[in-house]
Design a protein around this motif. Structure first.
Motif, PDB file in Angstrom:
ATOM      1  N   TYR A  43       0.830  -1.197   0.000  1.00 39.54           N
ATOM      2  CA  TYR A  43       0.000   0.000   0.000  1.00 39.54           C
ATOM      3  C   TYR A  43       0.874   1.260   0.000  1.00 39.54           C
ATOM      4  CZ  TYR A  43      -3.557   3.390   1.202  1.00 39.54           C
ATOM      5  OH  TYR A  43      -4.388   4.488   1.194  1.00 39.54           O
ATOM      6  N   CYS A  44       1.942   1.237   0.798  1.00 40.34           N
ATOM      7  CA  CYS A  44       2.849   2.390   0.822  1.00 40.34           C
ATOM      8  C   CYS A  44       3.492   2.603  -0.546  1.00 40.34           C
ATOM      9  CB  CYS A  44       3.921   2.192   1.893  1.00 40.34           C
ATOM     10  SG  CYS A  44       3.298   2.353   3.572  1.00 40.34           S
ATOM     11  N   ALA A  45       3.884   1.524  -1.196  1.00 45.89           N
ATOM     12  CA  ALA A  45       4.470   1.647  -2.533  1.00 45.89           C
ATOM     13  C   ALA A  45       3.461   2.248  -3.504  1.00 45.89           C
ATOM     14  CB  ALA A  45       4.941   0.276  -3.033  1.00 45.89           C
ATOM     15  N   ALA A  46       2.206   1.827  -3.407  1.00 45.53           N
ATOM     16  CA  ALA A  46       1.165   2.359  -4.295  1.00 45.53           C
ATOM     17  C   ALA A  46       0.900   3.837  -4.029  1.00 45.53           C
ATOM     18  CB  ALA A  46      -0.127   1.560  -4.126  1.00 45.53           C
ATOM     19  N   GLN A  47       1.069   4.265  -2.772  1.00 43.55           N
ATOM     20  CA  GLN A  47       0.835   5.660  -2.396  1.00 43.55           C
ATOM     21  C   GLN A  47       2.075   6.532  -2.552  1.00 43.55           C
ATOM     22  OE1 GLN A  47      -2.227   6.929  -1.528  1.00 43.55           O
ATOM     23  NE2 GLN A  47      -2.875   4.884  -2.157  1.00 43.55           N
ATOM     24  N   GLY A  48       3.211   5.915  -2.867  1.00 39.01           N
ATOM     25  CA  GLY A  48       4.455   6.671  -3.007  1.00 39.01           C
ATOM     26  C   GLY A  48       5.072   7.073  -1.682  1.00 39.01           C
ATOM     27  N   VAL A  49       4.782   6.330  -0.626  1.00 39.98           N
ATOM     28  CA  VAL A  49       5.323   6.619   0.705  1.00 39.98           C
ATOM     29  C   VAL A  49       6.511   5.686   0.943  1.00 39.98           C
ATOM     30  CG1 VAL A  49       4.836   6.641   3.180  1.00 39.98           C
ATOM     31  CG2 VAL A  49       3.059   7.314   1.562  1.00 39.98           C
ATOM     32  N   PRO A  50       7.705   6.214   1.183  1.00 41.54           N
ATOM     33  CA  PRO A  50       8.876   5.359   1.416  1.00 41.54           C
ATOM     34  C   PRO A  50       8.683   4.484   2.652  1.00 41.54           C
ATOM     35  CG  PRO A  50       9.563   7.623   1.058  1.00 41.54           C
ATOM     36  CD  PRO A  50       8.066   7.640   1.183  1.00 41.54           C
ATOM     37  N   TYR A  51       8.892   3.204   2.490  1.00 42.75           N
ATOM     38  CA  TYR A  51       8.735   2.207   3.548  1.00 42.75           C
ATOM     39  C   TYR A  51      10.131   1.696   3.873  1.00 42.75           C
ATOM     40  CZ  TYR A  51       6.900  -2.026   5.812  1.00 42.75           C
ATOM     41  OH  TYR A  51       6.587  -3.028   6.712  1.00 42.75           O
TER      42      TYR A  51
END
Length: 147
Positions: free
Chosen positions: A83-91
């Protein structure tokens, strides 16, 4: 002696998850997802690491779902990461030893060089202390405009 060993164990469990991660000014408004994911990191290492860290190696999921039972944090990790990858949030996920290196480097940088806790740890290698590289405006850290 017991308190010293307990303190060492607790510090070695908690520090790798947060120290050296971005500190955001209270003036900066981030949504819940970004605040939780950007301010902590997961520690990889499988079942042995989960036992050693008491399940807190899934710190990102723990922050997003604080009442979730620890055995389920491992199952939530791939969903949250995707989900973070889809939202562009670095995990952020790293090994325990890489995390300790980050912690020691950050403490040395803040303690010896800049003395600025809001200094961007991801841009520290770019140049000597530069006050413009703070979380209020460092788009390198979050890869999105958050100001």
């Amino acid at each position: 002696m017991q308190l010293a060993l307990f303190g060492l164990y607790m510090g070695s469990s908690f520090a790798p998850n947060h120290v050296g991660m971005p500190l955001v000014s209270p003036k900066l408004k981030l949504d819940f997802l970004r605040r939780q994911v950007l301010m902590s990191r997961n520690i990889s290492g499988g079942s042995l690491m989960s036992i050693f860290m008491g399940g807190l190696n899934y710190q990102i999921e723990h922050h997003l779902f604080p009442s979730m039972a620890r055995p389920y944090l491992r199952k939530a990790q791939p969903l949250v990461s995707a989900y973070c990858a889809a939202q562009g949030v670095p995990y952020t996920r790293t090994t325990l030893w890489q995390s300790y290196r980050i912690v020691i480097g950050y403490l040395n940088t803040v303690g010896l060089r800049g003395k600025d806790p809001f200094l961007c740890p991801w841009s520290l290698n770019a140049a000597p202390f530069d006050p413009a590289r703070r979380y209020r405006g460092c788009s390198e850290c979050f890869r999105v405009a958050i100001c």
